[in-house]
Design an enzyme around this catalytic site. Structure first.
Site, short mmCIF file in Angstrom:
data_model
loop_
_atom_site.label_atom_id
_atom_site.label_comp_id
_atom_site.label_asym_id
_atom_site.label_seq_id
_atom_site.Cartn_x
_atom_site.Cartn_y
_atom_site.Cartn_z
N ASP A 149 0.75 -1.49 0.82
CA ASP A 149 -0.18 -0.45 -0.51
C ASP A 149 1.13 2.00 0.34
O ASP A 149 1.28 1.68 0.58
CB ASP A 149 -0.60 -0.72 1.12
N GLU A 175 -1.07 11.06 0.88
CA GLU A 175 -3.01 10.43 1.28
C GLU A 175 -3.14 9.86 2.29
O GLU A 175 -3.58 9.35 3.31
CB GLU A 175 -3.03 9.37 0.42
N GLU A 176 -1.81 9.19 3.16
CA GLU A 176 -1.56 8.33 3.70
C GLU A 176 -1.39 9.44 5.07
O GLU A 176 -1.90 9.25 6.88
CB GLU A 176 -0.70 7.62 4.61
N HIS A 280 -0.22 -1.77 7.02
CA HIS A 280 0.26 -0.75 7.44
C HIS A 280 1.84 -1.24 8.26
O HIS A 280 1.86 -0.76 9.48
CB HIS A 280 -0.04 0.43 8.44
#
Length: 305
Positions: A149, A175-176, A280
């Site tokens: 990701d 984005e994260e 993550h």
């Protein structure tokens, strides 16, 4: 099957949110070298007002694909402290890498009473970004690594470019850690080319309803809700294609789709991506079968939306 050598190459690149420049430069160089081999030569927009974001415009576009370049990570603070970037699921002893003005860094995270520190033998300059050390394995039909990701979303978007005749492909930032670049990018794409449909090339979660080896996940909703008439159309086309897919329904989580929905433009959007375990962490795990289904479904949809 996916081109694993190129996938391995992009998995080795670091790009913690807000620090995407090096990875962005790598993608631009790749595009400029390869685009003459693609079916349609794209216009390439980057640098200057675009910061580290990249826009590729092919033919007469109707749909835009967003893939975020950034990852979760850590920022050094003071007294060996680390501040999370995004939402890393960190454990004591996780290996980190980075570099500051004094040289390369390789250390481990220490977790104590909710505080994160590192064990590097010297102080790390405040503001230095650290990433999970990369350890890629491929076995039993899976790929496992840090930052699937969203390296897989970027990889999918670049594979899409090979055959794309009409469309826009966007590589976004931040984005994260809360987003912020997509409203500008959506404004540009909407006003310049009138594009009113968006697909989000990102990686989702394995859950009780989304499983490994059963196809790419089409998300009908997460914390945010796309317009049902559009997701219904996506599902009809996926069924018509014969490509393996699964339907995802969640009440939490978000993506660049949120940013599209929050932009000042009425744009239909849908998140479509392979699902991973160990989200993550340094050990994210995705089915290669699901990744291939993701690649094939994007190619199919972009000719029909």
């Amino acid at each position: 099957m996916p081109n694993l050598n190129f996938l391995f190459e992009i998995l080795e690149k670091r790009a913690v949110s807000g620090d995407e420049q090096a990875f962005s430069t790598f993608i631009v160089d790749y595009v400029l070298k390869r685009r003459s081999e693609w079916k349609v030569l794209p216009e390439v927009y980057f640098g200057g007002d675009f910061h580290d974001n990249i826009i590729l415009k092919f033919g007469n576009p109707r749909t835009v694909v967003f893939a975020h370049m950034d990852t979760i990570g850590f920022t050094s603070r003071y007294e060996n402290q680390l501040v999370p970037v995004g939402g890393p699921d960190v454990e004591d002893g996780d290996a980190l890498v980075g570099e500051d003005a004094m040289g390369p860094i390789a250390c481990k995270v220490k977790v104590q009473d909710g505080m994160l520190t590192h064990d590097f033998p010297r102080g790390i300059m405040p503001g230095t970004n650290l990433s999970y050390e990369q350890n890629i394995t491929v076995e039993d039909g899976f790929i496992q690594a840090a930052y699937l990701d969203n390296r897989l979303g970027v990889y999918n978007a670049l594979r899409l470019c090979e055959d794309l005749e009409d469309g826009v492909v966007v590589f976004s930032t931040y984005e994260e850690h809360g987003g912020g670049s997509v409203p500008f990018l959506m404004k540009y794409v909407y006003e310049k080319w009138g594009v009113k449909q968006a697909l989000i090339s990102d990686i989702t979660w394995v859950t009780e309803g989304v499983r490994h080896h059963e196809g790419v996940a089409i998300s009908l909703r997460d914390k945010f809700i796309p317009r049902k008439v559009f997701t219904d159309k996506i599902v009809r086309l996926a069924e018509e294609s014969g490509i393996p897919y699964q339907l995802e329904v969640e009440g939490a989580g978000g993506s660049d789709g949120r940013e599209v929905q929050m932009s000042p433009y009425l744009v239909d959007w849908c998140f479509i991506g392979a699902a991973e375990d160990n989200v993550h962490t340094p050990y994210e795990k995705v089915s290669l079968k699901d990744l291939e289904a993701m690649i094939q479904l994007y190619k199919y949809l972009m000719t029909r939306l």
